[in-house]
Design a protein around this motif. Structure first.
Motif, mmCIF file in Angstrom:
data_model
loop_
_atom_site.group_PDB
_atom_site.id
_atom_site.type_symbol
_atom_site.label_atom_id
_atom_site.label_comp_id
_atom_site.label_asym_id
_atom_site.label_seq_id
_atom_site.Cartn_x
_atom_site.Cartn_y
_atom_site.Cartn_z
ATOM 1 N N ASP A 43 9.546 53.677 74.766
ATOM 2 C CA ASP A 43 8.379 54.266 74.018
ATOM 3 C C ASP A 43 8.604 55.671 73.605
ATOM 4 N N ASN A 44 7.742 56.320 73.059
ATOM 5 C CA ASN A 44 7.609 57.681 72.690
ATOM 6 C C ASN A 44 8.927 58.380 72.128
ATOM 7 N N PRO A 45 9.192 58.045 70.840
ATOM 8 C CA PRO A 45 10.348 59.049 70.236
ATOM 9 C C PRO A 45 10.155 60.315 70.375
ATOM 10 N N ASP A 46 8.968 60.932 70.468
ATOM 11 C CA ASP A 46 8.824 62.395 70.617
ATOM 12 C C ASP A 46 8.751 63.054 71.668
ATOM 13 N N ALA A 47 9.293 62.261 72.788
ATOM 14 C CA ALA A 47 9.689 62.980 74.067
ATOM 15 C C ALA A 47 10.466 64.138 74.061
ATOM 16 N N GLU A 48 11.623 63.784 73.460
ATOM 17 C CA GLU A 48 12.767 64.975 73.625
ATOM 18 C C GLU A 48 12.182 66.401 72.814
ATOM 19 N N GLY A 49 11.561 66.135 71.781
ATOM 20 C CA GLY A 49 11.062 67.421 71.316
ATOM 21 C C GLY A 49 10.128 68.053 71.768
ATOM 22 N N ASN A 50 9.212 67.193 72.652
ATOM 23 C CA ASN A 50 8.193 67.931 73.553
ATOM 24 C C ASN A 50 8.754 68.624 74.801
ATOM 25 N N THR A 81 8.798 76.766 97.412
ATOM 26 C CA THR A 81 8.018 77.595 98.378
ATOM 27 C C THR A 81 8.565 79.197 98.541
ATOM 28 N N GLY A 82 9.935 79.214 98.348
ATOM 29 C CA GLY A 82 10.638 80.717 98.443
ATOM 30 C C GLY A 82 10.230 81.169 97.205
ATOM 31 N N GLU A 83 9.851 80.421 95.969
ATOM 32 C CA GLU A 83 9.461 81.314 94.797
ATOM 33 C C GLU A 83 7.885 81.524 94.914
ATOM 34 N N ASP A 84 7.237 80.936 95.864
ATOM 35 C CA ASP A 84 5.779 81.102 95.851
ATOM 36 C C ASP A 84 5.248 80.247 94.729
ATOM 37 N N VAL A 85 5.777 79.168 94.355
ATOM 38 C CA VAL A 85 5.147 78.197 93.167
ATOM 39 C C VAL A 85 4.342 77.255 93.864
ATOM 40 N N ALA A 86 2.981 77.140 93.387
ATOM 41 C CA ALA A 86 1.997 76.261 93.865
ATOM 42 C C ALA A 86 1.743 75.191 92.788
ATOM 43 N N GLN A 87 2.205 75.363 91.665
ATOM 44 C CA GLN A 87 1.932 74.269 90.466
ATOM 45 C C GLN A 87 3.161 74.146 89.805
ATOM 46 N N ILE A 88 3.139 72.687 89.551
ATOM 47 C CA ILE A 88 4.771 71.910 88.796
ATOM 48 C C ILE A 88 3.974 71.304 87.915
ATOM 49 N N VAL A 89 4.819 71.585 86.781
ATOM 50 C CA VAL A 89 4.768 70.616 85.484
ATOM 51 C C VAL A 89 5.971 69.603 85.432
ATOM 52 N N VAL A 90 5.569 68.319 85.360
ATOM 53 C CA VAL A 90 6.577 67.408 85.485
ATOM 54 C C VAL A 90 6.918 66.815 84.030
ATOM 55 N N VAL A 91 8.025 66.679 83.749
ATOM 56 C CA VAL A 91 8.451 65.978 82.305
ATOM 57 C C VAL A 91 10.032 65.277 82.571
ATOM 58 N N GLY A 92 10.224 64.492 81.507
ATOM 59 C CA GLY A 92 11.701 63.902 81.669
ATOM 60 C C GLY A 92 11.543 62.308 81.722
ATOM 61 N N ILE A 93 12.307 61.621 82.229
ATOM 62 C CA ILE A 93 12.603 60.352 82.258
ATOM 63 C C ILE A 93 12.874 59.598 83.580
ATOM 64 N N GLN A 94 12.488 58.622 83.795
ATOM 65 C CA GLN A 94 11.432 57.902 83.362
ATOM 66 C C GLN A 94 9.943 58.061 83.809
ATOM 67 N N THR A 95 9.080 57.887 82.864
ATOM 68 C CA THR A 95 7.590 57.924 83.172
ATOM 69 C C THR A 95 7.161 57.340 84.477
ATOM 70 N N ASN A 96 7.382 56.016 84.598
ATOM 71 C CA ASN A 96 6.749 55.423 85.710
ATOM 72 C C ASN A 96 7.797 55.165 86.894
ATOM 73 N N ASP A 145 3.324 63.062 76.981
ATOM 74 C CA ASP A 145 4.125 63.008 75.851
ATOM 75 C C ASP A 145 5.472 63.671 75.973
ATOM 76 N N ALA A 146 5.889 64.046 77.407
ATOM 77 C CA ALA A 146 7.026 64.810 77.128
ATOM 78 C C ALA A 146 7.863 63.905 78.149
ATOM 79 N N MET A 147 7.763 62.666 78.169
ATOM 80 C CA MET A 147 8.699 61.743 78.765
ATOM 81 C C MET A 147 8.538 60.186 78.143
ATOM 82 N N HIS A 148 9.251 59.596 78.632
ATOM 83 C CA HIS A 148 9.185 58.194 78.192
ATOM 84 C C HIS A 148 9.612 57.151 79.137
ATOM 85 N N THR A 149 9.781 56.014 78.841
ATOM 86 C CA THR A 149 9.967 55.083 79.739
ATOM 87 C C THR A 149 10.527 53.611 79.010
ATOM 88 N N PHE A 150 10.909 52.534 79.608
ATOM 89 C CA PHE A 150 11.195 51.261 78.925
ATOM 90 C C PHE A 150 10.470 49.969 79.206
#
Length: 202
Positions: A31-38, A113-128, A150-155
Motif C-alpha cells: 500500500d501507500n506509494p507515497d511512503a518513500e517521499g514522506n 537516554t544518553g541524548e536525553d530524548v523522550a519523544q520518538i517519531v516512527v517511520v519506515g517498513i513495515q507498518t504492522n 503515511d510515512a510507512m507501508h506494508t503488504f
C-alpha cells in the motif's frame, strides 16, 4: 486532534527502508506509494533542524530472505543511504534481527537516554510489523511515540483459518490498536512537519 508538538530533540526512527522490500515477488502487493517521499521529507526536516536521526537495518538470518545480511537487498534504499551522515544533529545506525528496534545493536534505549530524548517519531517498513512492534515497546518504555502513518507501508498478508487482510486493512488495524490503546499518537507526515516547524520557531 490537538496541535502536535514535536520536541526540539525528538528522534526520528527510520526503520528498515531497505532494497529487499522492493521484491514484489516475495512480499506481494503493498500500500501507500507515497511512503518513500514522506520518509525523505521527514529525514530532510530532521537533518536541517539538527534533531537526532536513527537509521535501523534488519539483518535477516533467514536464508533466502530479501533482507538477508550481506545481500544486495539488505542495503538501504538509495534515497536513505544518500542522506546518511548529512544531518547537523546526532545520528545512530542500529542493526537488528527481530521486529523491535529496541532489540538491536547498539541499544536504542541506551542511546536515546544518553541524548536525553523522550519523544520518538516512527517511520519506515513495515507498518504492522517492525514499526508497530517498535512503537509498542517504545510506549511501554515510557517514550512519547509519534507514528507517522503515511510515512510507512506494508503488504497484503495471509493468516490463520484461511483469513487474509489487505495492506490497507492491516494499516488501519495497526493505527486503531496503537492510537486507541495509547501506545502512540497516530498522525500524518504533515502533522509532524508542522509540529517540528512550531518547535523550531519557539
Amino acid at each position: 486532534m490537538e496541535s502536535l508538538e514535536i520536541e526540539a530533540n525528538a528522534a526520528l526512527v527510520v526503520i528498515d527502508v531497505q532494497k529487499g522490500f522492493d521484491d514484489a515477488g516475495f512480499w506481494g502487493r503493498r500500500d501507500n506509494p507515497d511512503a518513500e517521499g514522506n520518509i525523505a521529507a521527514l529525514i530532510d526536516r530532521w537533518q536541517e533542524s539538527g534533531r537526532p536521526v536513527v537509521f535501523v537495518r534488519h539483518d535477516s538470518v533467514r536464508e533466502g530472505s530479501p533482507l538477508e545480511a550481506g545481500s544486495e537487498g539488505n542495503a538501504f534504499k538509495d534515497f536513505v543511504e544518500e542522506r546518511r551522515g548529512k544531518g547537523r544533529g546526532p545520528e545512530l545506525l542500529v542493526t537488528k534481527q527481530v521486529n523491535s528496534a529496541f532489540y538491536g545493536q547498539p541499544s536504542l534505549d541506551v542511546w536515546l537516554t544518553g541524548e536525553d530524548v523522550a519523544q520518538i517519531v516512527v517511520v519506515g517498513i513495515q507498518t504492522n510489523m517492525c514499526n508497530e512492534t517498535t512503537a509498542r515497546m517504545g510506549g511501554n518504555l515510557g517514550y512519547d511515540v509519534v507514528f507517522a502513518l503515511d510515512a510507512m507501508h506494508t503488504f497484503d498478508l495471509a493468516g490463520p483459518f484461511g483469513w487474509t487482510a489487505t495492506a490497507e486493512e492491516l494499516t488501519r488495524a495497526t493505527a486503531v490498536s496503537l492510537h486507541g490503546g495509547q501506545f502512540a499518537r497516530v498522525v500524518t507526515t504533515q502533522d509532524v512537519l508542522k509540529g517540528a516547524a512550531r518547535a523550531g520557531r519557539s
